[in-house]
Motif scaffolding. Sequence first.
Motif, short mmCIF file in Angstrom:
data_model
loop_
_atom_site.label_atom_id
_atom_site.label_comp_id
_atom_site.label_asym_id
_atom_site.label_seq_id
_atom_site.Cartn_x
_atom_site.Cartn_y
_atom_site.Cartn_z
N LYS A 92 0.83 -1.20 0.00
CA LYS A 92 0.00 0.00 0.00
C LYS A 92 0.87 1.26 0.00
CE LYS A 92 -4.48 0.20 1.95
NZ LYS A 92 -5.31 -0.08 3.09
N MET A 154 -4.63 -3.62 -1.25
CA MET A 154 -3.49 -2.71 -1.36
C MET A 154 -3.88 -1.35 -1.89
SD MET A 154 -0.23 -4.69 -2.75
CE MET A 154 0.30 -6.22 -2.02
N SER A 156 -5.94 1.68 -1.86
CA SER A 156 -7.00 2.42 -1.22
C SER A 156 -6.59 3.87 -1.24
CB SER A 156 -7.25 1.94 0.20
OG SER A 156 -6.36 2.57 1.07
N THR A 158 -6.81 6.12 0.97
CA THR A 158 -6.34 6.77 2.19
C THR A 158 -4.86 7.12 2.13
OG1 THR A 158 -6.01 4.60 3.12
CG2 THR A 158 -8.03 5.70 3.66
N ILE A 207 -0.34 1.68 11.03
CA ILE A 207 -1.78 1.59 10.86
C ILE A 207 -2.15 0.51 9.84
CG2 ILE A 207 -3.76 2.85 9.98
CD1 ILE A 207 -2.41 5.29 11.43
N GLN A 208 -1.40 0.45 8.76
CA GLN A 208 -1.74 -0.53 7.74
C GLN A 208 -1.37 -1.95 8.15
OE1 GLN A 208 -3.69 0.19 5.57
NE2 GLN A 208 -3.55 2.40 5.55
N ILE A 210 -1.61 -3.10 11.21
CA ILE A 210 -2.74 -3.51 12.06
C ILE A 210 -3.95 -3.84 11.18
CG2 ILE A 210 -4.29 -2.80 13.91
CD1 ILE A 210 -1.37 -3.04 14.74
N TYR A 211 -4.18 -2.98 10.20
CA TYR A 211 -5.30 -3.20 9.28
C TYR A 211 -5.18 -4.57 8.61
CZ TYR A 211 -7.86 -2.76 4.89
OH TYR A 211 -8.67 -2.98 3.82
N TRP A 213 -3.37 -7.18 9.58
CA TRP A 213 -3.38 -8.27 10.55
C TRP A 213 -4.80 -8.59 11.00
CZ3 TRP A 213 1.00 -10.90 12.44
CH2 TRP A 213 0.72 -11.83 13.44
N THR A 214 -5.63 -7.58 11.12
CA THR A 214 -6.97 -7.79 11.68
C THR A 214 -8.04 -8.04 10.62
OG1 THR A 214 -7.37 -5.42 11.70
CG2 THR A 214 -6.48 -6.38 13.69
N PRO A 262 0.37 -7.65 16.86
CA PRO A 262 -0.09 -6.29 16.57
C PRO A 262 -0.02 -5.37 17.78
CG PRO A 262 -1.93 -7.82 16.55
CD PRO A 262 -0.69 -8.64 16.62
N VAL A 266 1.87 -1.75 17.94
CA VAL A 266 1.24 -0.50 18.35
C VAL A 266 1.97 0.13 19.54
CG1 VAL A 266 -0.80 0.39 19.52
CG2 VAL A 266 -1.05 -0.90 17.43
N PHE A 273 2.30 5.69 15.64
CA PHE A 273 0.92 5.24 15.57
C PHE A 273 -0.03 6.39 15.90
CE2 PHE A 273 -2.56 3.67 18.37
CZ PHE A 273 -3.37 3.17 17.38
N LEU A 277 -2.58 8.29 13.37
CA LEU A 277 -4.02 8.37 13.56
C LEU A 277 -4.49 9.82 13.66
CD1 LEU A 277 -5.36 5.79 16.13
CD2 LEU A 277 -5.76 5.91 13.70
#
Lengths: 282, 340
Positions: A92, A154, A156, A158, A207-208, A210-211, A213-214, A262, A266, A273, A277
């Motif tokens: 990304k 990948m 987006s 943002t 941030i990505q 975590i994105y 991973w979750t 993760p 963080v 982080f 955000l």
Amino acid sequence: MIGSSPIRTFIAHAVLILGILIVAFPIYYTFVASTHSLQTILRPPLPLLPGDRFWENYSTALFGGIGRIGGVSVGTLLYNTTVVALAIAIGKIVISIVSAYAIVFFRFPFRMTFFWLIFITLMLPVEVRILPTYKVMVDLGLIDTYAGLTLPLMASATATLLFRQFFMTIPGELVEAARVDGAGPFRFFKDILLPLSKTNIAALFVIQFIYGWTQYLWPLLVTNRNDMNTIVIALRKMISFADADTEWHLVMVTCMLAIIPPILVVVLMQRWFVRGLVDTEK
Amino acid sequence: MPQSSRPSATKKSAPHPYPLPVTNGGRGINAGAPQADEGHSGKEEALSPRVTFPNKVLPYLLVAPQLAITAVFFYWPAGQALYQSMLREDPFGLNSKFVWFDNFARVLSDPNYVNSLKVTVVFSIATAFVSMAVALLLAVMADKVIRGRGIYRTLMIWPYAVAPAIAGMLWLFLFNPSIGTLAYGLRWLGFDWNPLLDGTDAMVLVVTAASWKQISYNFLFFVAGLQAIPKTLIEAAAIDGAGETKRFWTIVFPLLAPTTFFLLVVNTVYAFFDTFGIIHAVTGGGPGKATETLVYKVYNDGFVNLILGDSAAQSVILMVIVIGLTAFQFRFVEKKVHYG
């Protein structure tokens, strides 16, 4: 400071500690459960303190228990999840930094059209186009592949928007000076833009990661084979409340293994982080 | 159209950590029409002269990867969704018929769909309210303390890193009627608690899990918002004799409105879309259809029940909701940001 009498400060601390207890409790209790035997877990209430089965449970989950979770070891699952999270985060960043570079530092026909085409994807999250996207994946033969797990996530808007925003704050003089000194677009990108973007890249990476991973819905759709599952999906498959076969102590160990990486990212990269955000949202 | 969108074009746009549909993009969404292109870029250069590189081909190569992925995985499927939403297909894809808006009509008049719309609204409002209220309280307290602020923040951001589905499982483990310790506690207190059988209990459980995960995010934003409020204002009010509670409700809370509005939209979007994992892992939409949200229903109808046309129509309705939320954010949230 006003109103900072000792009593008020004490109340503030008390509320905060209570809040943290609530926030941390589920995670702590999962850890506690992961150190008890199955028999202890099945007879509530569970003690509030960790048991003595830490090594036993964790080594069983990590090295023993072949044949659990459809014959896939926790190591494979963690590997898959790491690959997916890293690929999404890095992919990304790379894709969006170069496209933002093109949009800000070049003038070419359809430049703004491209920008809008990227921007509008904000309004098309996976959730609103799941079935047709799945069909595309099947047609391209991307089911059960790492490419299938990561590529669609990948692109987006943002990250592109963030970099575009940041690039627009770079003074034109800098570009001019670089050009006068004979730097071409590659040189400028590598020697000036990338070093300047370091903080943004770090923030975005956290941030990505975590994105990635979750992720849940997407891996659920594009993986059929158990050995391509991410750890989150595998966990869902392990749990069954209907029958008594669920090995809760091992489920809890796997839970811990799924949330520790993760959380470490963080907490250890907290500065970037929070920056990623809060600063970018304002 | 370019004129109307122009003044805000240099405003800050702010990406969201998730690829969520809502962001402070800073532009009217309708300005995205292709015909705005030429005049648009021309004016932008006039406004903000920018030194650029003269290459002709390179920029196309640079945007190519992103555009390729966007085209294949975003626009093509979205187009397909639009097209399919007007088709009637059998589950095997052998026969299909173009039926215009029949699918929409059927979906919207389906009591199950109306029910899941209600469920989503209740779920979203409850999640947004609970997570924001708790986060605001904690942020106000954190704003007061000086010592230990960093530690509190570190301990508060953990849940952000937990996948929604796992968050759901953690809470389900605590509240599971047969082995959950907290469920045991509730029964001991005399509550008849069973989220696997009772719809309200199930809803409470998913709202708890969803809010818990979102507290850290809201907390960080409220802390930032509180720090942006000038301390002189609060001191002036204190000198005038306003008590702490009064100062909060008459000064701090109104000045926090931009943050609150922003978080309201973000949390609504989160509850609408990102909580699929929680629902899927914890309740599976049940018991009955008590926790079946819109996204869960799209998934269920499309992948489990294989009603393709209905699922596509629901996807399109979701798209409209996303666009509506984004537009709402642009019109109301963005304009209210007046601090800093």
